[in-house]
Design a protein around this motif. Structure first.
Motif, PDB file in Angstrom:
ATOM      1  N   TRP A  85       0.810  -1.217   0.000  1.00 46.02           N
ATOM      2  CA  TRP A  85       0.000   0.000   0.000  1.00 46.02           C
ATOM      3  C   TRP A  85       0.843   1.267   0.000  1.00 46.02           C
ATOM      4  O   TRP A  85       0.414   2.323  -0.467  1.00 46.02           O
ATOM      5  CB  TRP A  85      -0.912   0.000   1.234  1.00 46.02           C
ATOM      6  CG  TRP A  85      -0.143  -0.133   2.527  1.00 46.02           C
ATOM      7  CD1 TRP A  85       0.199  -1.291   3.150  1.00 46.02           C
ATOM      8  CD2 TRP A  85       0.414   0.931   3.314  1.00 46.02           C
ATOM      9  NE1 TRP A  85       0.926  -1.032   4.291  1.00 46.02           N
ATOM     10  CE2 TRP A  85       1.073   0.332   4.419  1.00 46.02           C
ATOM     11  CE3 TRP A  85       0.409   2.314   3.222  1.00 46.02           C
ATOM     12  CZ2 TRP A  85       1.727   1.073   5.397  1.00 46.02           C
ATOM     13  CZ3 TRP A  85       1.054   3.062   4.200  1.00 46.02           C
ATOM     14  CH2 TRP A  85       1.700   2.446   5.266  1.00 46.02           C
ATOM     15  N   ASN A 135       1.644   1.539  -3.697  1.00 39.66           N
ATOM     16  CA  ASN A 135       0.461   1.483  -4.550  1.00 39.66           C
ATOM     17  C   ASN A 135      -0.753   1.469  -3.635  1.00 39.66           C
ATOM     18  O   ASN A 135      -1.211   0.423  -3.204  1.00 39.66           O
ATOM     19  CB  ASN A 135       0.514   0.220  -5.428  1.00 39.66           C
ATOM     20  CG  ASN A 135      -0.663   0.120  -6.366  1.00 39.66           C
ATOM     21  OD1 ASN A 135      -1.223   1.126  -6.795  1.00 39.66           O
ATOM     22  ND2 ASN A 135      -1.043  -1.099  -6.698  1.00 39.66           N
ATOM     23  N   LYS A 136      -1.239   2.666  -3.305  1.00 42.47           N
ATOM     24  CA  LYS A 136      -2.251   2.792  -2.253  1.00 42.47           C
ATOM     25  C   LYS A 136      -3.465   1.908  -2.502  1.00 42.47           C
ATOM     26  O   LYS A 136      -3.948   1.766  -3.627  1.00 42.47           O
ATOM     27  CB  LYS A 136      -2.674   4.244  -2.092  1.00 42.47           C
ATOM     28  CG  LYS A 136      -3.304   4.874  -3.319  1.00 42.47           C
ATOM     29  CD  LYS A 136      -3.578   6.352  -3.075  1.00 42.47           C
ATOM     30  CE  LYS A 136      -4.175   7.000  -4.320  1.00 42.47           C
ATOM     31  NZ  LYS A 136      -4.392   8.440  -4.128  1.00 42.47           N
ATOM     32  N   SER A 137      -3.922   1.321  -1.419  1.00 48.21           N
ATOM     33  CA  SER A 137      -5.090   0.467  -1.469  1.00 48.21           C
ATOM     34  C   SER A 137      -6.353   1.312  -1.417  1.00 48.21           C
ATOM     35  O   SER A 137      -6.313   2.528  -1.168  1.00 48.21           O
ATOM     36  CB  SER A 137      -5.066  -0.517  -0.294  1.00 48.21           C
ATOM     37  OG  SER A 137      -3.862  -1.234  -0.270  1.00 48.21           O
ATOM     38  N   GLU A 138      -7.466   0.680  -1.633  1.00 48.33           N
ATOM     39  CA  GLU A 138      -8.743   1.384  -1.555  1.00 48.33           C
ATOM     40  C   GLU A 138      -8.957   1.901  -0.133  1.00 48.33           C
ATOM     41  O   GLU A 138      -8.795   1.173   0.838  1.00 48.33           O
ATOM     42  CB  GLU A 138      -9.885   0.431  -1.934  1.00 48.33           C
ATOM     43  CG  GLU A 138     -11.240   1.102  -1.994  1.00 48.33           C
ATOM     44  CD  GLU A 138     -12.343   0.157  -2.444  1.00 48.33           C
ATOM     45  OE1 GLU A 138     -13.516   0.551  -2.373  1.00 48.33           O
ATOM     46  OE2 GLU A 138     -12.017  -0.979  -2.843  1.00 48.33           O
ATOM     47  N   GLY A 139      -9.276   3.162  -0.033  1.00 49.89           N
ATOM     48  CA  GLY A 139      -9.457   3.784   1.272  1.00 49.89           C
ATOM     49  C   GLY A 139      -8.237   4.537   1.757  1.00 49.89           C
ATOM     50  O   GLY A 139      -8.340   5.329   2.693  1.00 49.89           O
ATOM     51  N   ASP A 140      -7.095   4.283   1.146  1.00 45.37           N
ATOM     52  CA  ASP A 140      -5.887   5.029   1.515  1.00 45.37           C
ATOM     53  C   ASP A 140      -5.828   6.340   0.733  1.00 45.37           C
ATOM     54  O   ASP A 140      -6.177   6.383  -0.458  1.00 45.37           O
ATOM     55  CB  ASP A 140      -4.625   4.223   1.211  1.00 45.37           C
ATOM     56  CG  ASP A 140      -4.503   3.002   2.107  1.00 45.37           C
ATOM     57  OD1 ASP A 140      -4.927   3.099   3.269  1.00 45.37           O
ATOM     58  OD2 ASP A 140      -3.988   1.969   1.634  1.00 45.37           O
ATOM     59  N   GLN A 141      -5.362   7.384   1.372  1.00 48.09           N
ATOM     60  CA  GLN A 141      -5.246   8.673   0.702  1.00 48.09           C
ATOM     61  C   GLN A 141      -3.902   8.864   0.007  1.00 48.09           C
ATOM     62  O   GLN A 141      -3.815   9.531  -1.014  1.00 48.09           O
ATOM     63  CB  GLN A 141      -5.452   9.812   1.718  1.00 48.09           C
ATOM     64  CG  GLN A 141      -6.892   9.976   2.169  1.00 48.09           C
ATOM     65  CD  GLN A 141      -7.070  11.210   3.033  1.00 48.09           C
ATOM     66  OE1 GLN A 141      -6.681  11.230   4.191  1.00 48.09           O
ATOM     67  NE2 GLN A 141      -7.626  12.258   2.474  1.00 48.09           N
TER      68      GLN A 141
END
Length: 614
Positions: A49, A52-58
């Motif tokens: 994350w 490569n940010k996950s869903e919900g990460d800003q």
């Protein structure tokens, strides 16, 4: 063959030169705009994350733009200074440039170094994870211990510095809140050698963890300010930061902190850091600042891959200018200040969250900063700790762009280790250089501390040191024996960076204490105006009273008939006394006349006459 006139030849030469220039420019633009299709098949990539940010990460650390511009660390070697790195199918280790006995060590002792190496350079080969600089190679720089500085083999810091570009140091001493670690001479010599001779004179880059003893809920919480090995002007000090932009609970803070990178707290159940592990395996159990340091080391490898001509100081400038200290979530912690050069900086997070895409982009067209210069100023006076005269005047310094500021303090106080010291620049920027520790029983503080929080400011002017009594102590009864400032930077007018105007200060606020400088005061007696000739002459205004005084000569005893013809000593004494009294009375009357500026009245003269009659 028909010869061309000279003018025609000049025209042809200009045309050819123009065509060559345009072709070269187009080629450069083509190289810079080159794109690479990145197909990542490593099985743990969805869990990374922080890249490569996950869903919900800003936020992530924005590495994909760098990879898509074909920058992956190729041609760069990163040395992992640790207790050893184990061979792994997901790592490219250069076996010819190792340090120490790389074949020795237990599986447990090799764990830490193997995990660090994976974050930096894990290959893109469908196995486990992908490293930030997956095109780089790893050097195994093995040291015997990562906790005892006194036995630390500093030769590792310049080992194969012709090949090794970056020294990644994730080890950190576990502080106790009581000890101060000075930078030993052999350690400083090693750093100087690496930063002056490494990489062909451009300087090796040293990336350091800042310690895991900053838990403020514990009485023994500490600060990296007291550990000069990891907070000196030759190294990049790294802080760990969690996915929600909060500090790691045990992360230390200090004014030398330069950049923050994502990591996880101990025992995290989500947003872990995944990396390679011993036994050709992977792990999600890697955290604290140990995991944050290789993030920065990998990012620096990308910068070198984009521009091999960067010096170690160029890397520092690029991190300062591209790290993200302006993220809105940071404001909730109230950790950041903005200095006079408009840079956001924090003792917890340095200049902010690492941004690899911005770092690589700016590295491409970066022009090297000018040669470093240094200025030194001292306040040699022995002042009370709470004195308003604890300041240093920096003047005639050729530096107009500050990088590092070193402050040397000698404080004699029964609670010297528990006092907080704040350095205030001429522009008003406040930096807590020594936070004070409740368990620190030091009575004589003789230490040099570093701050980067005045980066970009101009140094000329008055620098102030402000003490604060903590933990219910007081500042009475102690002295500051020495304050010395060393400013490192360069003349901004010869660089591409924005120059800041000199600070404007009220100099009347900075007055040197009289007891220490009386011998330096100018002699002004010869400049005083001569006013004696301007005093009024009042002697001609005095009344003439001599003709009014009674004639008493006939009343004096006749002593001439004495047989020895010499005056009697008793009579002489009486005469002297009478004359003395008369002179005193005359003087008093004259003084009264001058003060009152009026003539004697008839009554006054009569009184004098009667007095003389007696």
């Amino acid at each position: 063959m028909v010869p061309f006139p000279t003018e025609i030849k000049k025209i042809f030469a200009a045309v050819y030169l123009c065509i060559f220039f345009m072709s070269f420019k187009q080629l450069c633009q083509l190289v810079e705009s080159q794109t690479c299709d990145i197909i990542i098949e490593d099985e743990l990539w969805p869990l990374q994350w922080y890249l490569n940010k996950s869903e919900g990460d800003q936020y992530d650390m924005n590495v994909l733009p760098a990879w898509r511009s074909c920058i992956n660390g190729t041609g760069v070697t990163v040395g992992v200074v640790d207790k050893g790195v184990q061979d792994h199918i997901d790592l490219k280790i250069n076996k010819h440039i190792g340090f120490g006995d790389v074949n020795a060590g237990t599986v447990i002792s090799l764990q830490h170094g193997t995990r660090v190496a994976g974050i930096i350079g894990a290959l893109t080969n469908k196995n486990f994870t992908i490293g930030i600089a997956f095109g780089s190679e790893i050097a195994d720089l093995k040291i015997a211990s990562t906790a005892v500085w006194e036995t630390f083999d500093v030769a590792v810091f310049f080992h194969r510095m012709d090949i090794i570009d970056i020294y990644s140091c994730s080890f950190a001493n576990f502080h106790t809140g009581t000890k101060t670690y000075k930078l030993e001479k052999n350690q400083e010599d090693a750093f100087i050698k690496g930063t002056t001779l490494g990489r062909g004179g451009l300087g090796s880059v040293f990336v350091f963890a800042t310690g895991n003893s900053g838990d403020e809920t514990k009485i023994s919480h500490d600060s990296c300010a007291f550990d000069r090995l990891v907070t000196n002007r030759y190294v990049i000090s790294v802080a760990g930061i969690q996915n929600d932009l909060s500090k790691v609970p045990n992360g230390e803070a200090c004014s030398a902190m330069m950049v923050a990178a994502f990591t996880a707290k101990g025992g995290a159940k989500h947003h872990e850091i995944v990396t390679t592990d011993v036994g050709n395996k992977s792990t999600g159990y890697f955290n604290h600042n140990s995991a944050a340091v290789p993030m920065v080391s990998g990012a620096v490898a990308l910068a070198f891959s984009a521009n091999p001509k960067l010096s170690y100081r160029d890397v520092m400038h690029l991190l300062v200018l591209t790290s993200r200290g302006d993220l809105p979530e940071f404001k909730q912690g109230n950790y950041f200040i903005k200095n006079a050069a408009n840079l956001s900086v924090s003792s917890y997070f340095g200049f902010g969250l690492l941004d690899m895409g911005a770092l690589v982009k700016r590295s491409r067209g970066w022009n090297n900063v000018p040669v470093k210069e240094s200025c030194n100023a001292i306040n040699p006076h022995r002042n009370p700790v709470e004195s308003p005269y604890n300041f240093v005047h920096v003047h005639s310094c050729n530096i107009s762009y500050t990088e590092h500021v070193e402050v040397s303090l000698k404080v004699n106080h029964r609670h010297a280790g528990q006092i907080q010291w704040v350095l205030i620049s001429p522009h008003g920027t406040r930096s807590t250089i020594l936070p004070g520790r409740i368990l620190d029983s030091t009575k004589y503080m003789n230490f040099t501390v570093l701050t980067v929080q005045m980066w970009g400011e101009t140094p000329n002017g008055y620098w102030t040191l402000e003490p604060t009594a903590l933990f219910e102590i007081n500042l009475d009864g102690g002295t500051v024996e020495l304050i010395s400032l060393t400013i490192h930077g360069f003349n901004c007018s010869s660089s591409d960076l924005k120059c800041l105007k000199p600070a404007v200060q009220d100099k009347s606020l900075f007055t040197t204490p009289l007891p220490d400088v009386t011998d330096k005061l100018p002699d002004v007696t010869d400049t005083l105006p001569d006013v004696t000739d301007k005093l009024p002459d009042v002697t001609d205004r005095l009344p003439d009273v001599t003709d009014k005084l009674p004639d008493v000569t006939d009343k004096l005893p006749d002593v001439t008939d004495k047989s020895d013809k010499r005056p009697n000593s008793t009579i002489m004494i009486i005469i002297v006394v009478v004359l003395g009294i008369g002179l005193v009375i005359s003087g008093i009357l004259l003084l009264c006349y001058v003060k009152k500026k009026k003539q004697f009245s008839f009554k006054d003269r009569l009184r004098i006459y009667q007095l003389s009659e007696k």
